[in-house]
Design an enzyme around this catalytic site. Sequence first.
Site, PDB file in Angstrom:
ATOM      1  N   GLN A 141      -3.524  -6.724 -21.045  1.00  0.00           N
ATOM      2  CA  GLN A 141      -4.849  -6.542 -20.348  1.00  0.00           C
ATOM      3  C   GLN A 141      -6.039  -6.838 -21.004  1.00  0.00           C
ATOM      4  OE1 GLN A 141      -3.613  -1.939 -19.713  1.00  0.00           O
ATOM      5  NE2 GLN A 141      -6.072  -1.878 -19.715  1.00  0.00           N
ATOM      6  N   CYS A 147      -4.766  -1.379 -16.156  1.00  0.00           N
ATOM      7  CA  CYS A 147      -3.683  -0.864 -16.557  1.00  0.00           C
ATOM      8  C   CYS A 147      -2.875  -0.369 -15.212  1.00  0.00           C
ATOM      9  CB  CYS A 147      -3.641   0.485 -17.256  1.00  0.00           C
ATOM     10  SG  CYS A 147      -4.529   1.895 -16.584  1.00  0.00           S
ATOM     11  N   HIS A 283      -3.722   6.426 -18.095  1.00  0.00           N
ATOM     12  CA  HIS A 283      -3.202   5.079 -18.497  1.00  0.00           C
ATOM     13  C   HIS A 283      -1.530   5.043 -17.675  1.00  0.00           C
ATOM     14  CE1 HIS A 283      -2.360   1.445 -20.325  1.00  0.00           C
ATOM     15  NE2 HIS A 283      -1.501   1.636 -21.037  1.00  0.00           N
ATOM     16  N   ASN A 304       4.507  -1.336 -21.836  1.00  0.00           N
ATOM     17  CA  ASN A 304       2.966  -1.164 -21.741  1.00  0.00           C
ATOM     18  C   ASN A 304       2.323  -2.561 -21.566  1.00  0.00           C
ATOM     19  OD1 ASN A 304       0.321   0.055 -22.044  1.00  0.00           O
ATOM     20  ND2 ASN A 304       0.617   0.644 -24.171  1.00  0.00           N
TER      21      ASN A 304
END
Length: 340
Positions: A141, A147, A283, A304
């Site tokens: 990102q 996120c 997150h 992630n």
Amino acid sequence: MGFFRNQYCLLLTLIFILGAWAHQAMGRTLQQEDPMYQMHEQWMARYGRVYKDMDERQSRFEIFKANVRGIESFNLANNKPYKLGVNRFADLANEEFKARNRFKSHMCSTEAASFKYANVTAVPSSMDWRKKGAVTPVKNQGQCGCCWAFSAVAAVEGIHGIATGKLISLSEQELVDCDIGGQDQGCEGGWMDSAFQFVEKHGLTTETNYPYKGTDDKCNVKGESNSAVTIKGYEDVPANSEEALLKAVANQPVSVAIDAGGFDFQFYSSGVFTGPCGTELDHGVTAVGYGASDSGTKYWLVKNSWGEEWGEEGYIRMQRDVSAKEGLCGIAMKASYPTA
């Protein structure tokens, strides 16, 4: 006499200036010979880090040095089942790192009325949706605080891959640019459930058709109209239940929110992460499986959106079945998934 006095004062001034320059030059030379300084230079080259002036470089070097020493001290203690490593966040103070995360945790979820996996009675002992063609490569990102978009897109990619047998990389940028009429605000943060609502209404195009830029931009209506995937809706996993989350992840990748603001999370490198962390959700990530380590520690496999160089090639294994009902780092507090 005054003339000689002035000349003498001028000479002293020049000597002072030359001495100061020599001192600074010597200081720079000694600093450049410092292994930590050389390590910082190599790190800057690796990650393309450029500072606006020497003052910024010096201040960032001091942060870098403190972080590296903290990482080395942690690994030397060797009292946790995970390791830390120097990564692209190494010149950020922890407070700066926290500010990058943009999941809007303060919002109250109006939970979907149903949970279709409620009556599941048996699940596999382990699951890895990467091996079943439901997870695209790890993405990055960058500087954009979106996120939430990456988490939601990964979940949509997963259910579409499971339902159709075709794994397609979908567009986070479409959500960043076009899903801005309500709670989602591009790089300024958002919420996965809202992203699912957008995809339910508009569909979602491919990453190739609407590539990621990492900045807020005007919605590309033409790109948005070329939908590649649709969903029927979404459901929330019952809050504060790792058992319920396990049932969901056994059947599809699931969007989860976590507290990812700690020093250990910032520099996580490998192993089963056991904290410390709290429940201040900041997150959005995606749970794409679960299992147990060789030592028997149960974990969640989490994708992630910080690139493949962070963690275990972009993933983190987070301890599962902890005593806290919220799960480690709050992973069981706000989980949801799209229905296809």
